[in-house]
Scaffold this motif. Structure first.
Motif, mmCIF file in Angstrom:
data_model
loop_
_atom_site.group_PDB
_atom_site.id
_atom_site.type_symbol
_atom_site.label_atom_id
_atom_site.label_comp_id
_atom_site.label_asym_id
_atom_site.label_seq_id
_atom_site.Cartn_x
_atom_site.Cartn_y
_atom_site.Cartn_z
ATOM 1 N N GLY A 44 0.834 -1.212 0.000
ATOM 2 C CA GLY A 44 0.000 0.000 0.000
ATOM 3 C C GLY A 44 0.864 1.255 0.000
ATOM 4 O O GLY A 44 0.603 2.209 -0.741
ATOM 5 N N LEU A 45 1.914 1.230 0.830
ATOM 6 C CA LEU A 45 2.838 2.370 0.886
ATOM 7 C C LEU A 45 3.587 2.517 -0.431
ATOM 8 O O LEU A 45 3.867 3.624 -0.882
ATOM 9 C CB LEU A 45 3.854 2.171 2.015
ATOM 10 C CG LEU A 45 3.341 2.342 3.433
ATOM 11 C CD1 LEU A 45 4.370 1.839 4.434
ATOM 12 C CD2 LEU A 45 3.035 3.800 3.711
ATOM 13 N N PHE A 48 1.201 4.109 -2.959
ATOM 14 C CA PHE A 48 0.979 5.502 -2.550
ATOM 15 C C PHE A 48 2.197 6.338 -2.954
ATOM 16 O O PHE A 48 2.067 7.433 -3.504
ATOM 17 C CB PHE A 48 0.767 5.536 -1.031
ATOM 18 C CG PHE A 48 0.390 6.884 -0.483
ATOM 19 C CD1 PHE A 48 -0.914 7.349 -0.563
ATOM 20 C CD2 PHE A 48 1.329 7.691 0.142
ATOM 21 C CE1 PHE A 48 -1.262 8.593 -0.039
ATOM 22 C CE2 PHE A 48 0.991 8.922 0.670
ATOM 23 C CZ PHE A 48 -0.310 9.366 0.577
ATOM 24 N N SER A 97 -3.594 2.193 -4.428
ATOM 25 C CA SER A 97 -3.069 2.094 -3.067
ATOM 26 C C SER A 97 -4.205 1.821 -2.077
ATOM 27 O O SER A 97 -3.979 1.289 -0.996
ATOM 28 C CB SER A 97 -2.319 3.377 -2.685
ATOM 29 O OG SER A 97 -3.220 4.435 -2.472
ATOM 30 N N LEU A 98 -5.435 2.159 -2.466
ATOM 31 C CA LEU A 98 -6.583 1.951 -1.576
ATOM 32 C C LEU A 98 -7.297 0.628 -1.816
ATOM 33 O O LEU A 98 -8.066 0.171 -0.977
ATOM 34 C CB LEU A 98 -7.588 3.102 -1.747
ATOM 35 C CG LEU A 98 -7.108 4.496 -1.340
ATOM 36 C CD1 LEU A 98 -8.027 5.572 -1.887
ATOM 37 C CD2 LEU A 98 -7.019 4.612 0.167
ATOM 38 N N TRP A 100 -5.567 -2.248 -3.461
ATOM 39 C CA TRP A 100 -4.662 -3.339 -3.829
ATOM 40 C C TRP A 100 -4.912 -4.604 -3.019
ATOM 41 O O TRP A 100 -4.766 -5.712 -3.541
ATOM 42 C CB TRP A 100 -3.199 -2.898 -3.678
ATOM 43 C CG TRP A 100 -2.779 -2.727 -2.263
ATOM 44 C CD1 TRP A 100 -2.973 -1.638 -1.480
ATOM 45 C CD2 TRP A 100 -2.146 -3.696 -1.428
ATOM 46 N NE1 TRP A 100 -2.486 -1.865 -0.217
ATOM 47 C CE2 TRP A 100 -1.966 -3.126 -0.163
ATOM 48 C CE3 TRP A 100 -1.701 -5.009 -1.631
ATOM 49 C CZ2 TRP A 100 -1.377 -3.806 0.899
ATOM 50 C CZ3 TRP A 100 -1.109 -5.679 -0.586
ATOM 51 C CH2 TRP A 100 -0.950 -5.081 0.665
ATOM 52 N N LYS A 101 -5.326 -4.457 -1.748
ATOM 53 C CA LYS A 101 -5.517 -5.632 -0.891
ATOM 54 C C LYS A 101 -6.587 -6.566 -1.451
ATOM 55 O O LYS A 101 -6.542 -7.763 -1.249
ATOM 56 C CB LYS A 101 -5.918 -5.195 0.514
ATOM 57 C CG LYS A 101 -4.733 -4.916 1.396
ATOM 58 C CD LYS A 101 -5.190 -4.630 2.791
ATOM 59 C CE LYS A 101 -4.020 -4.129 3.604
ATOM 60 N NZ LYS A 101 -4.450 -3.604 4.889
ATOM 61 N N ASN A 159 -13.041 4.085 4.914
ATOM 62 C CA ASN A 159 -11.952 3.787 5.846
ATOM 63 C C ASN A 159 -12.055 4.664 7.091
ATOM 64 O O ASN A 159 -11.862 4.195 8.211
ATOM 65 C CB ASN A 159 -10.606 4.002 5.153
ATOM 66 C CG ASN A 159 -9.446 3.787 6.080
ATOM 67 O OD1 ASN A 159 -9.291 2.714 6.655
ATOM 68 N ND2 ASN A 159 -8.622 4.812 6.251
ATOM 69 N N PHE B 88 0.325 5.161 9.597
ATOM 70 C CA PHE B 88 0.317 5.590 8.189
ATOM 71 C C PHE B 88 -0.669 4.720 7.392
ATOM 72 O O PHE B 88 -1.588 5.229 6.732
ATOM 73 C CB PHE B 88 1.736 5.425 7.629
ATOM 74 C CG PHE B 88 2.042 6.286 6.433
ATOM 75 C CD1 PHE B 88 1.132 6.440 5.406
ATOM 76 C CD2 PHE B 88 3.269 6.937 6.323
ATOM 77 C CE1 PHE B 88 1.425 7.227 4.307
ATOM 78 C CE2 PHE B 88 3.573 7.729 5.228
ATOM 79 C CZ PHE B 88 2.645 7.865 4.216
ATOM 80 N N ILE B 89 -0.496 3.424 7.522
ATOM 81 C CA ILE B 89 -1.321 2.484 6.755
ATOM 82 C C ILE B 89 -2.793 2.594 7.149
ATOM 83 O O ILE B 89 -3.678 2.649 6.291
ATOM 84 C CB ILE B 89 -0.785 1.048 6.941
ATOM 85 C CG1 ILE B 89 0.601 0.938 6.280
ATOM 86 C CG2 ILE B 89 -1.734 0.003 6.383
ATOM 87 C CD1 ILE B 89 1.389 -0.277 6.678
ATOM 88 N N GLN B 90 -3.039 2.663 8.466
ATOM 89 C CA GLN B 90 -4.434 2.730 8.950
ATOM 90 C C GLN B 90 -5.116 4.028 8.543
ATOM 91 O O GLN B 90 -6.236 4.019 8.047
ATOM 92 C CB GLN B 90 -4.449 2.608 10.467
ATOM 93 C CG GLN B 90 -4.649 1.179 10.935
ATOM 94 C CD GLN B 90 -4.686 1.081 12.444
ATOM 95 O OE1 GLN B 90 -4.819 2.087 13.140
ATOM 96 N NE2 GLN B 90 -4.560 -0.135 12.940
ATOM 97 N N ASN B 91 -4.428 5.133 8.751
ATOM 98 C CA ASN B 91 -5.054 6.439 8.497
ATOM 99 C C ASN B 91 -5.296 6.719 7.021
ATOM 100 O O ASN B 91 -6.255 7.395 6.663
ATOM 101 C CB ASN B 91 -4.217 7.553 9.106
ATOM 102 C CG ASN B 91 -4.399 7.619 10.593
ATOM 103 O OD1 ASN B 91 -5.506 7.735 11.079
ATOM 104 N ND2 ASN B 91 -3.315 7.495 11.330
ATOM 105 N N PHE B 92 -4.406 6.235 6.191
ATOM 106 C CA PHE B 92 -4.580 6.458 4.754
ATOM 107 C C PHE B 92 -5.334 5.306 4.083
ATOM 108 O O PHE B 92 -5.597 5.352 2.891
ATOM 109 C CB PHE B 92 -3.221 6.663 4.078
ATOM 110 C CG PHE B 92 -2.633 8.033 4.320
ATOM 111 C CD1 PHE B 92 -2.886 9.070 3.440
ATOM 112 C CD2 PHE B 92 -1.849 8.294 5.416
ATOM 113 C CE1 PHE B 92 -2.360 10.337 3.660
ATOM 114 C CE2 PHE B 92 -1.318 9.550 5.655
ATOM 115 C CZ PHE B 92 -1.575 10.576 4.770
ATOM 116 N N GLY B 93 -5.655 4.286 4.859
ATOM 117 C CA GLY B 93 -6.413 3.142 4.330
ATOM 118 C C GLY B 93 -5.636 2.331 3.306
ATOM 119 O O GLY B 93 -6.222 1.777 2.377
ATOM 120 N N LEU B 94 -4.312 2.272 3.468
ATOM 121 C CA LEU B 94 -3.461 1.615 2.456
ATOM 122 C C LEU B 94 -3.393 0.094 2.641
ATOM 123 O O LEU B 94 -3.401 -0.377 3.732
ATOM 124 C CB LEU B 94 -2.048 2.190 2.496
ATOM 125 C CG LEU B 94 -1.944 3.707 2.366
ATOM 126 C CD1 LEU B 94 -0.497 4.151 2.500
ATOM 127 C CD2 LEU B 94 -2.491 4.183 1.030
#
Lengths: 232, 94
Positions: A44-45, A48, A97-98, A100-101, A159, B88-94
């Motif tokens: 995800g990172l 992004f 990035s939102l 992909w999971k 989210n 980071f991951i939680q807040n941006f929903g990544l």
């Protein structure tokens, strides 16, 4: 002379300023995110980070070629094509990035810029940018970005609602995406109905800068919180 | 009671924390502590070794080979920054 007259008279200076500000913000986001990606190897990172890599490149390209008037027809075509391609890629990575999971079957990919899934992004971005450049229009860019930002906003809002702590950072990101969406919608109307009115474009530019600043601010806020926690 | 499945990042954090606490730990002991299947454990350890988060040291004692795992600087940095990454991951929903 009021502020708007000043801005209209200095349009190219403004373009340079606008493009360089967004390029710099994107670069900062890219460096910050890359650091955390390299530590966590979280996809995800990674996506992004890629989104802001492409946004940064798009606006850097715009910065180099802000004054389109000195270019010949072929150069204008190439400039528009590259700018649109980079922007669409940025948008697609932001959306990916939102989600992909839900879509990534293979968790570990060796390249996040050129793998079997991402190649599809390149194809879509090339086709849309090519059609727009040939038709000397920005409609497909606007439509694609409005769609991408609408979906991203929906996912981000979901989210935020799901987040039990209702973190302000999560809210900032949702607000940032809303501003991004509004900016693209206004951009579309300005191009179609107001013949690229400079005053409206200035307002859209401001909205866009706020979008990037809000994303950067959210990242700084997370980093700051961590420093505080580690300090205690 | 619903038991939430651990995310990949959380598993990595648990493995690294365990190594950090014990300093040098045998693979079998780490396997028990990690609550993973042997297959999954092997995959995670291979990934963490290849990415330079942990080191596998081999000690030969009385002709017998003994393996120990220890944390690298990179692994230590990950643990220090874990909260930020998680946020980071939680807040941006990544």
């Amino acid at each position: 002379m009021d502020i708007y007259s000043f801005l209209i008279n200095n349009k190219f200076v403004l373009e340079y300023f606008y493009a360089s500000i967004i390029s710099l913000i994107s670069l900062t986001i890219l460096i910050k995110t890359d650091k955390y990606f390299r530590l966590s190897l979280h996809n995800g990172l990674r996506y992004f980070r890629n989104a802001f890599l492409f946004y940064g490149l798009a606006f850097f390209w715009k910065f180099i070629l802000a004054d389109f008037t000195n270019l010949n027809i072929l150069s204008v075509f190439i400039s528009q094509f590259i700018f649109e391609y980079l922007l669409i890629m940025g948008g697609l990575f932001l959306l990916y990035s939102l989600i992909w999971k839900k879509l990534d079957i293979h968790k570990i990919t060796y390249s996040s810029l050129l793998n079997s899934r991402i190649i599809l992004f390149h194809i879509v971005a090339i086709i849309l940018a090519l059609i727009d450049s040939v038709l000397e229009s920005y409609k497909l860019l606007f439509f694609s970005q409005i769609l991408i930002f609408s979906l991203s906003l929906f996912l981000s809002f979901k989210n935020y609602k799901k987040n039990e702590k209702k973190s302000p950072i999560s809210k900032f990101y949702t607000i940032a995406l809303s501003l991004g969406l509004i900016a693209w919608i206004l951009n579309f109307f300005t191009a179609i109905f107001f013949h690229w009115n400079t005053l409206l474009l200035v307002d859209i530019g401001v909205l866009n800068i706020i979008f990037f600043i809000l994303v950067l601010f959210s990242i700084f806020k997370i980093t700051k919180l961590d420093i505080k926690n580690n300090g205690n | 009671m619903v038991i939430k499945k651990r995310e990949r990042l959380e598993i990595i954090k648990d493995i690294l924390t365990c190594i950090k606490e014990k300093k040098n730990i045998k693979p079998t002991r780490l396997l028990y502590s990690s609550n993973l299947s042997p297959q999954m454990f092997k995959e995670y350890v291979n990934e963490l070794t290849s990415k330079g988060f942990i080191l596998v040291n081999v000690d030969i004692h009385k002709g017998k080979e003994k393996k120990f795992m220890s944390l690298t600087q990179k692994g230590n940095s990950f643990l220090n920054e874990y909260k930020t990454i998680e946020n980071f991951i939680q807040n941006f929903g990544l």
